[in-house]
Design an enzyme around this catalytic site. Structure first.
Site, PDB file in Angstrom:
ATOM      1  N   ASP A 260      -0.922   0.955  10.495  1.00 14.46           N
ATOM      2  CA  ASP A 260      -0.635  -0.277  11.233  1.00 14.46           C
ATOM      3  C   ASP A 260       0.716  -0.867  10.851  1.00 14.46           C
ATOM      4  O   ASP A 260       1.152  -1.842  11.455  1.00 14.46           O
ATOM      5  CB  ASP A 260      -1.750  -1.305  11.013  1.00 14.46           C
ATOM      6  CG  ASP A 260      -2.612  -1.468  12.253  1.00 14.46           C
ATOM      7  OD1 ASP A 260      -2.536  -0.607  13.146  1.00 14.46           O
ATOM      8  OD2 ASP A 260      -3.356  -2.461  12.340  1.00 14.46           O
TER       9      ASP A 260
ATOM     10  N   ASP B 254     -16.234  -6.131   9.634  1.00 16.31           N
ATOM     11  CA  ASP B 254     -17.196  -5.108   9.260  1.00 16.31           C
ATOM     12  C   ASP B 254     -18.616  -5.664   9.201  1.00 16.31           C
ATOM     13  O   ASP B 254     -19.562  -5.055   9.710  1.00 16.31           O
ATOM     14  CB  ASP B 254     -16.806  -4.470   7.923  1.00 16.31           C
ATOM     15  CG  ASP B 254     -16.282  -5.496   6.921  1.00 16.31           C
ATOM     16  OD1 ASP B 254     -16.526  -6.695   7.108  1.00 16.31           O
ATOM     17  OD2 ASP B 254     -15.617  -5.095   5.949  1.00 16.31           O
TER      18      ASP B 254
ATOM     19  N   ASP C   9     -10.876   2.912   3.215  1.00 16.28           N
ATOM     20  CA  ASP C   9      -9.625   2.186   3.000  1.00 16.28           C
ATOM     21  C   ASP C   9      -8.646   3.098   2.269  1.00 16.28           C
ATOM     22  O   ASP C   9      -9.046   3.984   1.499  1.00 16.28           O
ATOM     23  CB  ASP C   9      -9.866   0.916   2.183  1.00 16.28           C
ATOM     24  CG  ASP C   9     -10.527  -0.180   3.008  1.00 16.28           C
ATOM     25  OD1 ASP C   9     -10.533  -0.073   4.248  1.00 16.28           O
ATOM     26  OD2 ASP C   9     -11.036  -1.144   2.408  1.00 16.28           O
TER      27      ASP C   9
ATOM     28  N   LYS D 134      -7.440  -4.852  11.277  1.00 20.11           N
ATOM     29  CA  LYS D 134      -8.087  -3.569  10.996  1.00 20.11           C
ATOM     30  C   LYS D 134      -9.103  -3.199  12.064  1.00 20.11           C
ATOM     31  O   LYS D 134      -9.265  -2.016  12.400  1.00 20.11           O
ATOM     32  CB  LYS D 134      -8.767  -3.616   9.619  1.00 20.11           C
ATOM     33  CG  LYS D 134      -9.452  -2.318   9.230  1.00 20.11           C
ATOM     34  CD  LYS D 134     -10.146  -2.445   7.892  1.00 20.11           C
ATOM     35  CE  LYS D 134     -10.952  -1.195   7.573  1.00 20.11           C
ATOM     36  NZ  LYS D 134     -11.672  -1.309   6.282  1.00 20.11           N
TER      37      LYS D 134
ATOM     38  N   GLU E  19       0.870  -1.182   0.000  1.00 16.21           N
ATOM     39  CA  GLU E  19       0.000   0.000   0.000  1.00 16.21           C
ATOM     40  C   GLU E  19       0.911   1.238   0.000  1.00 16.21           C
ATOM     41  O   GLU E  19       1.195   1.809   1.049  1.00 16.21           O
ATOM     42  CB  GLU E  19      -0.925  -0.001   1.223  1.00 16.21           C
ATOM     43  CG  GLU E  19      -1.909  -1.154   1.221  1.00 16.21           C
ATOM     44  CD  GLU E  19      -2.711  -1.255   2.507  1.00 16.21           C
ATOM     45  OE1 GLU E  19      -3.787  -1.870   2.474  1.00 16.21           O
ATOM     46  OE2 GLU E  19      -2.259  -0.726   3.543  1.00 16.21           O
TER      47      GLU E  19
END
Length: 753
Positions: free
Chosen positions: A163, A476, A332, A308, A134
């Site tokens: 994180d 989620d 995100d 997450k 990422e």
């Protein structure tokens, strides 16, 4: 002026204040046709079940071998159970087709004084976990896009949860905190869309007419140069794996990394890069900037960090002390804001005086800007976005899907804390006291760091009754279910201009939550409607579909190879319900896909991906979840890669399927199943066309041949992958293993008959 063209007088009595959103139901004629069709399908399913039950294999004079008869009976029972499962699952899916509703916010009405003065503070959470897959440059584009929302900046706070605990990500955010002083006024001055710099410049740089007609091209060029310089600095640092010494010496925040052992072992790092309460926090035009916060929660090897969900819960606690926005948006890191008015759209649902009080969250769909023409990997989920979620909204609200979702803060804190939360909310909108204004940033950072420590949640309800739920990769969905079970409703809003755009994952995902205490029928019993229980169960049961699917893809083809019929003859009346189910369900599926904006080739690709997922990732998700229930394994979390090399990207644009980067065990299963069906189809056609000659017209193996043919056609890219020469082919050792395994299975079948 309202959306309907009617002017609303702000001096009128409050009681006649207009609604902030409208709800429309699906077309009645379309609904009637769907229900009639559903009844016909259900009738055919029942007839298939009756056929399986009534024609259970029995001994005949021609078949006296008890071993063969016993084997055939077990095959028949397995097929019957698979068909019962498919029928049951289809019944569940009808909950999404019988009560579709569509939402339309009336954003202009927020301009009325009564609403304008009550606009709440909004906290935006952006989550990232790994600077390699990422990239920081991508992350800060998402951050900049939400910082530039068309919303009062003093009421907007943006938090980046890292994180990965990377100083490179912190460096990129620091660069963004300087660039935003130029970017935000530029966006507001010229009504820029989208407000992710990289996305904006990609869409406008090739269109010089657009540049010159909308604003001064010199300003556009200057801003583009400013962005490219920042992007180059970030990418250079990322490639070198090191923050520039000049920047490290200039900002004391980098000293935090002097005591960092590794991404999995470090203290809480919290930096408030922009504090909107500070009079100096202004852009180049002198206007207020949104608050910007970097957080890397504490990580220690001996403490489970809950992925997450743990990061989100830390953000909820930390933000409650810094900004305490009544509304929380989580995005995100690869899902940038594509619509600058999304906050205002969402607030129309929360602030509506008639229905707003019962709405817990507003879910936007996940849309992607890297989808190939025919959606090679089925990432767009068109039918789910356009058809399924409106149906779930009609049953009480859509799933919470983890990104692009606006929440009321109190719903994430749990029902027992709602009153406390409401008292705290009011503080956000009040004028800050002198003491609060004088509080130093360093003091504020120090006072909230403990909220992100590893031990903070010990002996608390966080992860259970408060915050996002722990214990499953799809935290989620579980969180949304628990919110619904506490009496809240949710809203699905799919705007004409997508609210968020991101990078579609090109790997197979996994999910399984039905086998847990959050089973919708048990956990949601007498708490949510039956329709909503059914809606949740559809997604909870994606993974268990692997077993009946795998059975249907392997056993009938092998029986075809040996000439064992499992379906009625073409001249039998029982042939009709089977054929009707095949033709009608696939025709309906294709029509749904085309209605949702897809192509015929795109639908075909989606059929392939559903098969691949069910026999690989969902299979292993099922096994892993069962092991977890037995205490034999722990929950795992896989981050989808957001980067690809040039060869992979080139093949994707040409819609050539990529096998080289997939898990070898996944590819082996896919190739083996494909080869079993190919070998069986060849053997079945030989048996029908050569051995049986003219008797083939009544061939009871016809449906098995049709099924094999369908699977073979779906798997054409797999067969090509076995013989391709590029890096994206199926690796030679996997090809050899698959061919050997498929041949061994086909040969061993002869021992059963």
């Amino acid at each position: 002026m309202g959306a309907s063209g009617v002017r609303y007088d702000e001096t009128k009595d409050d009681d006649v204040l207009p609604k902030l959103f409208e709800t429309k139901k699906a077309n009645l004629a379309q609904l009637v046709i769907r229900r009639l069709f559903s009844i016909s399908i259900l009738t055919s399913i029942c007839l298939v079940w009756f056929y399986r039950f009534n024609y259970f294999p029995t001994s005949t004079a021609a078949e006296v071998d008890e071993h063969k008869l016993g084997t055939r009976r077990w095959i028949w029972i397995g097929l019957f159970l698979a068909e019962i499962w498919f029928g049951f699952y289809w019944i569940l899916t009808q909950a999404l087709r019988w009560n579709q509703i569509f939402r339309h916010p009336l954003r202009d009405r927020l301009l009325l004084t009564r609403y304008k003065e009550k606009l709440p503070c909004v906290d935006v959470f952006v989550c990232t976990a790994n600077p390699v897959i990422e990239p920081p440059a991508m992350v800060i584009n998402t951050v900049l896009s939400v910082m530039a929302y068309d919303y009062p900046p003093e009421k907007l706070s943006v938090y980046l949860s890292d994180d990965g605990g990377s100083d490179l990500t912190f460096y990129a955010l620091l660069e963004a905190s300087h660039f935003c002083k130029h970017w935000i006024p530029f966006c507001k001055k010229f009504q820029v869309e989208p407000r992710s710099p990289v996305a904006y410049f990609l869409t406008t740089s090739s269109n010089s007419k657009h540049n010159s007609s909308c604003f001064n091209s010199e300003e556009w060029s200057a801003m583009k140069i400013l962005y490219e310089e920042m992007e180059n600095r970030i990418e250079t640092a990322t490639k070198l794996g090191k923050v520039p010494d000049e920047m490290r010496a200039r900002h004391q925040g980098f000293s935090e990394w002097d005591s960092v052992s590794s991404p999995r072992d470090h203290q809480t790092i919290l930096q408030i890069l922009i504090n909107s309460r500070n009079p100096d926090a202004v852009d180049m035009e002198g206007c207020k900037l949104p608050t910007l916060v970097y957080m890397a929660r504490e990580k220690r090897p001996q403490h489970h960090h809950n992925f997450k969900a743990g990061a989100m819960n830390s953000l909820i606690r930390v933000s409650s002390k810094i900004s305490n926005g009544r509304i929380i948006l989580n995005v995100d890191c690869d899902m940038y804001s594509n619509n600058s008015v999304s906050i205002r759209d969402a607030l129309c649902f929360f602030m509506d005086e008639e229905k707003g009080h019962e709405i817990a969250y507003v879910q936007f769909p996940q849309n992607f800007d890297n989808i190939s023409k025919n959606d090679l990997y089925g990432g767009a989920m068109r039918v789910i976005v356009e058809q399924d979620f409106p149906g779930q909204d009609g049953n009480g609200g859509p799933l919470y899907i983890g990104s692009g979702c606006f929440h009321r803060r109190e719903t994430l804190l749990g029902e027992q804390n709602s009153k406390v939360s409401k008292r705290n909310q009011c503080k956000t909108d009040d004028i800050l006291s002198k003491e609060e204004l004088e509080e130093s940033i360093a003091g504020l950072e120090a006072s909230v760091k403990h909220l992100a420590n590893c031990i903070y949640e010990e002996n608390t309800q966080w992860g259970n009754e408060m915050g996002l739920r722990y214990g499953c990769p799809v935290e989620d969905v579980l969180t949304g279910l628990s919110i619904h079970c506490r009496g809240w409703k949710s809203v699905y809003f799919n705007p004409e201009r997508p609210g968020f755009l991101g990078v579609s994952p090109n790997t197979l995902g996994d999910t399984l939550i039905f086998l847990s205490k959050y089973n919708p029928f048990l956990y949601g019993y007498q708490k949510i409607s039956l329709g909503l229980q059914m809606s949740y169960s559809i997604y909870c049961l994606w993974a268990p579909n692997c077993l009946p699917t795998l059975y249907y893809l392997v056993i009938p083809p092998l029986c075809l190879l040996k000439g064992v019929p499992l379906f009625p003859k073409i001249t039998s009346p029982w042939f009709v319900p089977f054929v009707y189910l095949i033709i009608s369900t696939y025709t309906y599926s294709l029509a749904d896909f085309l209605w949702s904006g897809g192509t015929i080739q795109g639908w075909w690709n989606e059929q392939r991906i559903w098969i691949f997922k069910r026999i690989t990732s969902y299979l292993f998700a099922s096994i892993d979840s069962i092991r977890k229930l037995l205490g034999l394994s722990k929950t795992a979390f896989v981050i989808t890669s957001k980067v690809a090399d040039e060869d992979v990207s080139e093949r994707y644009e040409k819609e050539i399927m990529e096998f080289g980067t997939s898990s070898p065990i996944f590819t082996t299963i896919i190739a083996t199943v494909a080869l079993i069906n190919l070998f069986s189809l060849v053997g079945g056609l030989k048996r029908m066309l050569i051995d049986m000659k003219l008797e083939a017209i009544e061939q009871p193996l016809l449906l098995q041949i049709v099924q094999c043919g369908f699977v073979v056609l779906v798997n054409l890219p797999v067969y090509q992958g076995l013989f391709r020469k590029d890096k994206g082919r199926i690796p030679p050792f996997v090809s050899l293993k698959s061919v050997t395994l498929a041949l061994s299975i086909c040969v061993s079948v002869s021992s059963l008959y």
